[in-house]
Motif scaffolding. Structure first.
Motif: not given
Length: 302
Positions: A166-169, A234-240, A251-256
């Motif tokens: 996830v990351a911010a737009p 930046g981009i982070g790997l987060c639990p849902e 406020e956040l969107v999924r990346v890949l």
């Protein structure tokens, strides 16, 4: 002499390894604990501890009495729970351990609801990110996220939690959105400070990729990572469970979005399958039901 009180104090002194630790747990003084144990030794006509400048060590008789006394106390607590269960009333102290972010962000409110429904209960919610020994530290229940469990662990698998990038737009607008996993090394990656290495594993429809990431910012708290990502770091790997509301609000969107990491398992551990007090059983049932309603916890996969 209050025999049950003395037995409980003896058992916890053995488990904690010192008079002072037992005194702190029971909210009393070290001399009081020492006096109670001395009374128990006189009552049994045996020496339960070897005392030295290095602390207390159970004698052979003390080790035998510890095993038997612990069983007696468990049976007594079970008998009390059975009687209380006939009226649905629960009382006493429940000590719960959980990871810091999960406790602050999801469990704290849940505990308040449970206390409101059970006015005779007390709860100590102990938050830290280390794997505690439930018996040695007097913990009744422990929430555990991810990782392998000890082979002798006893508990319940509560949920399987998706993990995603996830990351911010605003960050993606400034740096561009990666189109494939190979693009990630060119981006700022926000991750846990204690995570070994910077390689992440991503999966998509049976395909697996190992990707190196570059982290200018590392922090040892999941809520701090959540905030940093929302601020565009930046981009982070987060639990849902940690970011579901931010994804819903935009406020956040999924990346890949076609790629995910290995899911995170949530367990609820307890010291024994037998002789669980009513308060423990009620909280397990309550927590299981509540988690089914919270966003980000995939009960279907549990």
């Amino acid at each position: 002499m209050d025999t049950l009180r003395a037995m409980r104090t003896f058992v916890r002194t053995v488990e904690l390894g010192s008079l002072s630790s037992a005194a702190r747990e029971y909210g009393t003084t070290q001399p009081t604990v020492s006096k109670l144990l001395a009374q128990l030794e006189r009552h049994l006509a045996v020496r339960l501890f070897e005392r030295s400048t290095r602390g207390l060590t159970p004698t052979e008789q003390g080790q035998r009495f510890y095993r038997d006394a612990k069983l007696v106390l468990e049976q007594f607590d079970a008998a009390v729970s059975g009687v209380q269960g006939m009226t649905g009333q629960a009382s006493g102290l429940l000590r719960i351990n959980a990871p810091v972010a999960l406790g602050q962000y999801r469990l704290n409110a849940m505990v308040q609801q449970f206390l409101a429904a059970h006015p005779g209960m007390e709860i100590e919610l102990i938050l830290n990110d280390r794997f505690v020994d439930l018996v040695e530290e007097g913990v009744d229940l422990a929430f555990r996220l991810g990782g392998s469990l000890p082979p002798d662990a006893i508990g319940r698998h509560l949920a399987t939690i998706p993990r995603m990038l996830v990351a911010a737009p605003a960050y993606l607008a400034r740096r561009g959105a990666p189109a494939q996993p190979a693009d990630l090394p060119a981006h700022d990656f926000v991750r846990f400070a204690w995570t070994p290495g910077a390689t992440i594993d991503l999966f998509s429809e049976g395909e697996q990729r190992q990707v190196e990431t570059a982290s200018r910012y590392r922090v040892n708290n999941a809520l701090a990572i959540r905030e940093a990502l929302a601020l565009g770091s930046g981009i982070g790997l987060c639990p849902e469970w940690l970011v579901r509301d931010l994804l819903d609000s935009g406020e956040l969107v999924r990346v890949l979005p076609g790629w995910s990491a290995r899911p995170q398992d949530l367990y609820l551990l307890y010291p024994s399958r037998q002789y669980q007090p009513l308060r423990t059983k009620l909280f397990i049932e309550f927590a299981t039901g509540q988690l089914a309603t919270l966003p980000g916890f995939d009960r279907a996969a549990a």
